[in-house]
Design a protein around this motif. Structure first.
Motif, mmCIF file in Angstrom:
data_model
loop_
_atom_site.group_PDB
_atom_site.id
_atom_site.type_symbol
_atom_site.label_atom_id
_atom_site.label_comp_id
_atom_site.label_asym_id
_atom_site.label_seq_id
_atom_site.Cartn_x
_atom_site.Cartn_y
_atom_site.Cartn_z
ATOM 1 N N GLN A 24 -7.222 -21.448 -0.698
ATOM 2 C CA GLN A 24 -7.817 -21.907 0.548
ATOM 3 C C GLN A 24 -6.811 -22.170 1.662
ATOM 4 O OE1 GLN A 24 -11.311 -24.796 2.130
ATOM 5 N NE2 GLN A 24 -10.492 -25.314 0.147
ATOM 6 N N LEU A 25 -5.674 -22.755 1.326
ATOM 7 C CA LEU A 25 -4.729 -23.136 2.374
ATOM 8 C C LEU A 25 -3.428 -22.347 2.231
ATOM 9 C CD1 LEU A 25 -5.545 -26.917 2.307
ATOM 10 C CD2 LEU A 25 -5.857 -25.411 4.273
ATOM 11 N N ASN A 26 -2.953 -21.831 3.348
ATOM 12 C CA ASN A 26 -1.807 -20.931 3.326
ATOM 13 C C ASN A 26 -0.504 -21.682 3.537
ATOM 14 O OD1 ASN A 26 -1.674 -18.248 2.625
ATOM 15 N ND2 ASN A 26 -2.681 -17.545 4.494
ATOM 16 N N GLY A 27 0.013 -22.264 2.501
ATOM 17 C CA GLY A 27 1.294 -22.950 2.614
ATOM 18 C C GLY A 27 1.431 -23.985 1.517
ATOM 19 N N CYS A 28 2.612 -24.053 0.886
ATOM 20 C CA CYS A 28 2.756 -25.028 -0.196
ATOM 21 C C CYS A 28 2.781 -26.446 0.355
ATOM 22 C CB CYS A 28 3.982 -24.730 -1.061
ATOM 23 S SG CYS A 28 5.552 -25.018 -0.262
ATOM 24 N N GLN A 29 3.061 -26.598 1.654
ATOM 25 C CA GLN A 29 2.943 -27.932 2.253
ATOM 26 C C GLN A 29 1.524 -28.464 2.065
ATOM 27 O OE1 GLN A 29 4.036 -28.235 6.428
ATOM 28 N NE2 GLN A 29 4.056 -30.472 6.287
ATOM 29 N N VAL B 96 5.662 -25.409 -8.590
ATOM 30 C CA VAL B 96 5.298 -24.533 -7.461
ATOM 31 C C VAL B 96 6.574 -23.942 -6.862
ATOM 32 C CG1 VAL B 96 5.339 -26.366 -5.692
ATOM 33 C CG2 VAL B 96 3.930 -24.330 -5.340
ATOM 34 N N ILE B 97 6.475 -22.697 -6.447
ATOM 35 C CA ILE B 97 7.583 -22.065 -5.735
ATOM 36 C C ILE B 97 7.486 -22.490 -4.277
ATOM 37 C CG2 ILE B 97 8.486 -19.846 -4.928
ATOM 38 C CD1 ILE B 97 7.542 -18.728 -7.719
ATOM 39 N N THR B 98 8.544 -23.130 -3.794
ATOM 40 C CA THR B 98 8.506 -23.646 -2.423
ATOM 41 C C THR B 98 9.033 -22.625 -1.420
ATOM 42 O OG1 THR B 98 10.635 -24.720 -2.875
ATOM 43 C CG2 THR B 98 8.654 -26.063 -3.118
ATOM 44 N N SER B 99 9.886 -21.692 -1.897
ATOM 45 C CA SER B 99 10.390 -20.623 -1.042
ATOM 46 C C SER B 99 10.773 -19.431 -1.919
ATOM 47 C CB SER B 99 11.606 -21.119 -0.252
ATOM 48 O OG SER B 99 12.186 -20.054 0.471
ATOM 49 N N PRO B 100 10.290 -18.216 -1.640
ATOM 50 C CA PRO B 100 9.378 -17.922 -0.533
ATOM 51 C C PRO B 100 7.979 -18.475 -0.767
ATOM 52 C CG PRO B 100 9.753 -15.962 -1.866
ATOM 53 C CD PRO B 100 10.659 -17.015 -2.400
ATOM 54 N N SER B 101 7.301 -18.768 0.339
ATOM 55 C CA SER B 101 5.921 -19.262 0.330
ATOM 56 C C SER B 101 5.371 -18.977 1.729
ATOM 57 C CB SER B 101 5.902 -20.752 -0.024
ATOM 58 O OG SER B 101 6.532 -21.512 0.971
ATOM 59 N N PRO B 102 4.065 -19.142 1.930
ATOM 60 C CA PRO B 102 3.479 -18.706 3.208
ATOM 61 C C PRO B 102 4.190 -19.221 4.463
ATOM 62 C CG PRO B 102 1.756 -19.162 1.651
ATOM 63 C CD PRO B 102 3.032 -19.578 0.973
ATOM 64 N N GLU C 2 1.430 -14.880 1.238
ATOM 65 C CA GLU C 2 0.110 -15.502 1.365
ATOM 66 C C GLU C 2 -0.336 -16.088 0.032
ATOM 67 O OE1 GLU C 2 -3.186 -12.854 1.996
ATOM 68 O OE2 GLU C 2 -2.243 -11.207 0.913
ATOM 69 N N ASN C 3 -1.229 -17.099 0.157
ATOM 70 C CA ASN C 3 -1.799 -17.773 -1.008
ATOM 71 C C ASN C 3 -2.970 -16.950 -1.514
ATOM 72 O OD1 ASN C 3 -2.918 -19.524 -2.867
ATOM 73 N ND2 ASN C 3 -3.550 -21.065 -1.351
ATOM 74 N N VAL C 4 -2.888 -16.496 -2.775
ATOM 75 C CA VAL C 4 -3.960 -15.655 -3.323
ATOM 76 C C VAL C 4 -4.403 -16.139 -4.701
ATOM 77 C CG1 VAL C 4 -3.203 -13.577 -2.075
ATOM 78 C CG2 VAL C 4 -2.336 -14.023 -4.395
ATOM 79 N N GLU C 5 -5.577 -15.641 -5.083
ATOM 80 C CA GLU C 5 -6.083 -15.803 -6.449
ATOM 81 C C GLU C 5 -5.953 -14.462 -7.131
ATOM 82 O OE1 GLU C 5 -8.039 -18.318 -8.163
ATOM 83 O OE2 GLU C 5 -7.278 -19.700 -6.646
ATOM 84 N N VAL C 6 -5.554 -14.471 -8.388
ATOM 85 C CA VAL C 6 -5.478 -13.205 -9.119
ATOM 86 C C VAL C 6 -6.319 -13.291 -10.395
ATOM 87 C CG1 VAL C 6 -3.198 -12.545 -8.263
ATOM 88 C CG2 VAL C 6 -3.393 -13.933 -10.338
ATOM 89 N N ALA C 7 -6.720 -12.094 -10.877
ATOM 90 C CA ALA C 7 -7.460 -12.033 -12.149
ATOM 91 C C ALA C 7 -7.300 -10.642 -12.727
ATOM 92 C CB ALA C 7 -8.933 -12.344 -11.947
#
Lengths: 230, 420
Positions: B162-167, B297-303, B415-420
């Protein structure tokens, strides 16, 4: 100072020096060193702050209020945020309704549908409400407000119902049995593993959802519309 | 060289063939103002800067002005009862600077005058106790580094990315060094009675937030802290004193702590019944879900921290933690969880503290599905989102510790994604 007195003094000193290194200790009145820092609060000081209440009624103060009295207080102090019927304005909390919704795609957790104990309503309102004017009401008024919130949730049905320390402690909430203790250690036992998989763990994956498609992320200097999710 | 000389020389060079050659030789990504770069000498080398104590309390460079807490306005009805997020994508190591620690308030920031603040301990104790801050500071001190995570961290991601950024997805966490008094020390001073089982802990803010804490935890590792990272707690973190409950959900870490009541039963306050209970698919809710599961969580790279350098040697930097103890290992996947490579832990690996990990590799410029997965010292392995949802459904709001996927595109954007 006599020799024996010196010995006593030395022993006391040794105790004092070794004292601030407590080992693992149980909850025991006698255990642990004392520092004699601070003082005993007066009964009045404790009474002024001792406002918590428990489901069994411990802590409930003397006082009373009816549903009808609570309705007027609610309109004056609460309805701006919570709505006249507890339906919630905007993103302010919904207080009533939601029964039968807990297994649905959109659970509505209200006092009636979710809260296990009526005492919590009193404890919370007296601690934190009215929002922005904490503690501004009398004990009788808090009883009346809680009575009205319970009425909005059909927990009490009589407009003349009087809430007091006895009647409040006797109330059973619809969802009291809706809670279980944290069981992650057993229900999620499969998450504990010896060696996590490193190679060919799952079939190749594809992207099935993107945050960018929902587009609700705040961007510096840009306004974003509400998607209305929790 | 005078300023005028410099200006004219710069104009000359800007139109000359010499500077064109120099520009071509410079890496494209470097950017900036050529006048400040070799062979030129920048302004700050040629003149004096500000003297000492001109900035009596230092702050970051003006070029770091984007490293700030941010909020998501649509989440809550008012800012006084809301949350702001730590800019994890801009930070390194394991310590969060005090001014960047995420905030969560229920009645705004209480501006407490320490001269008027009191901590009261009463209930099932032999000797009720009331303390000033100065008196608290006379008790033996402990220093501990611990993460503090809101149970709702990543809560907006249950139903999908939903939100684009690990912040925003993971920023309700911080990790600082606390100085304070062991709660056990104070409970011993007050003399806890043998039938004591629970503590009520309560704040002095406009929400007077109260929670029940089991006595076993209170006597184990809890601290009443008055310093963070060496200086006084910040007002938004509970100045002048707060409770520290290592490894357990942030809501228990009562700020502006004013009262501890010892009792024999839990109080079932609003924060531990209507909130901070985890609704399961069968309609029942887990209560007292205090501990925070292992998560990374990976903080960098990230959105918010894309790869700007193109292909080549690339550093993946991230954070891992566990409410159960120490981080044992972290693995990184580049293909959405199919294959994993061990990451390198760097810096201290402490009990219930953030742990920094790195995975360094040569990026060939092709898209990646980046993930990280932590295992803690108890053997708990961070689950995938699918594994988590299978048990918890998507309505629990709290305790989402599922594996995060970042899609790194060929151009370096993430970008923040869901995978399956």
């Amino acid at each position: 100072m006599s020799k024996s007195l010196k010995l006593v003094a030395a022993t006391l000193l040794a105790c004092a020096l070794s004292a601030p290194a407590p080992a693992q200790q149980k909850a025991d009145a006698k255990s642990g060193p004392r520092y004699h820092i601070g003082r005993v609060p007066t009964a009045d000081e404790i009474r002024g702050w001792d406002i918590d209440v428990r489901p069994d009624g411990q802590g409930l103060p003397e006082g009373k209020g009816t549903v009808a009295q609570g309705e007027k207080l609610f309109m004056d102090n609460c309805s701006t945020c919570h709505g006249e019927f507890g339906e919630g304005n905007g993103r302010w909390p919904v207080l009533a309704g939601g029964k039968g919704s807990l297994t649905s795609d959109n659970p509505v957790k209200t006092v009636g549908s979710y809260w296990p104990y009526a005492s919590t309503v009193f404890d919370y309102i007296r601690h934190a409400m009215p929002y922005g004017n904490t503690g501004s009401l009398s004990v009788d008024e808090y009883y009346a407000l809680v009575a009205y919130v319970l009425y909005l949730n059909d927990v009490v049905t009589d407009q003349n119902f009087e809430l007091n320390k006895k009647t409040l402690a006797a109330i059973k909430m619809p969802n009291e049995q809706g809670f279980v203790m944290d069981d992650r250690a057993t229900s999620e036992k499969s998450f504990w593993q010896k060696d996590p998989c490193m190679k060919d763990c799952i079939a190749p994956v594809k992207i099935i959802g993107r945050a960018a498609a929902i587009d609700v992320t705040p961007e510096d200097g840009k306004e974003k519309k509400s998607r209305g999710v929790e | 060289m005078s300023n005028t000389d410099n200006q004219s020389r710069r104009s000359f060079l800007a139109t000359g063939a010499g500077v064109a050659a120099a520009m071509l030789a410079r890496p494209a990504a470097a950017g900036g103002n050529p006048a400040n770069q070799p062979p030129n000498v920048p302004e700050w080398t040629k003149s004096l800067g500000e003297g000492v104590a001109v900035r009596p309390y230092g702050k970051p460079s003006k070029f770091e002005k984007d490293v700030v807490r941010r909020d998501v306005e649509w989440l809550t009805a008012s800012r006084e009862s809301s949350v702001s997020f730590t800019p994890l994508h801009e930070l390194e190591g394991i310590i969060t600077p005090n001014g960047l620690c995420f905030e969560r308030h229920h009645g705004g920031i209480a501006e407490v005058d320490p001269a008027d603040h009191r901590l009261m301990i009463h209930g099932l104790v032999e000797r009720p106790l009331i303390l000033t801050l100065e008196e608290l500071k006379r008790y033996p001190r402990v220093n501990r580094i611990h993460f503090m995570e809101c149970a709702a961290n990543s809560g907006m991601e249950w139903r999908g990315a939903q939100l684009n950024g690990c912040q925003f997805t993971h920023g309700m966490i911080h990790c600082v060094q606390y100085t304070g008094v062991s709660l056990r020390t104070l409970l011993q001073e007050a003399g806890v009675k043998t039938n004591a089982k629970w503590l009520l802990v309560e704040g002095a803010d406009a929400a007077a937030m109260d929670r029940s804490l089991p006595i076993e935890k209170a006597l184990d590792d809890c601290i009443i802290a008055y310093k963070m990272n060496g200086e006084a707690l910040y007002p938004e973190q509970g100045y002048p004193m707060r409770l520290v409950v290592p490894g357990w959900q942030g809501n228990l870490w009562v700020k502006w702590l004013r009262r501890i009541k010892v009792g024999d039963q839990p109080w079932h306050t609003r924060e531990e019944t209507s909130k901070y209970t985890d609704l399961m698919p069968n309609g029942k809710a887990r209560r007292f879900t205090w501990s925070m599961d292992a998560k990374s969580v990976i903080t960098s790279p990230s959105p918010q921290a894309p790869i700007r350098h193109g292909k080549g040697f690339t550093i993946v930097s991230g954070l891992a933690w566990s409410g159960n103890g120490k981080v044992k290992r972290v693995d990184v996947s580049l293909d959405g969880g199919r294959n994993w490579w061990s990451a390198r832990l760097d810096g201290p690996v402490l009990d219930k503290a953030l742990t920094r990990f790195y995975y360094e590799f040569d990026w060939n410029g092709e898209p990646l599905l980046l993930q990280s997965r932590v295992q803690d010292e108890t053997g708990y392995v961070q689950p995938s989102k699918a594994e988590l949802r299978k048990i918890r459904g998507v309505n629990s709001i709290y305790h989402n510790n599922g594996i995060q996927t970042w899609h790194v595109q060929a151009n370096g954007e993430v970008e923040n994604v869901e995978v399956a």
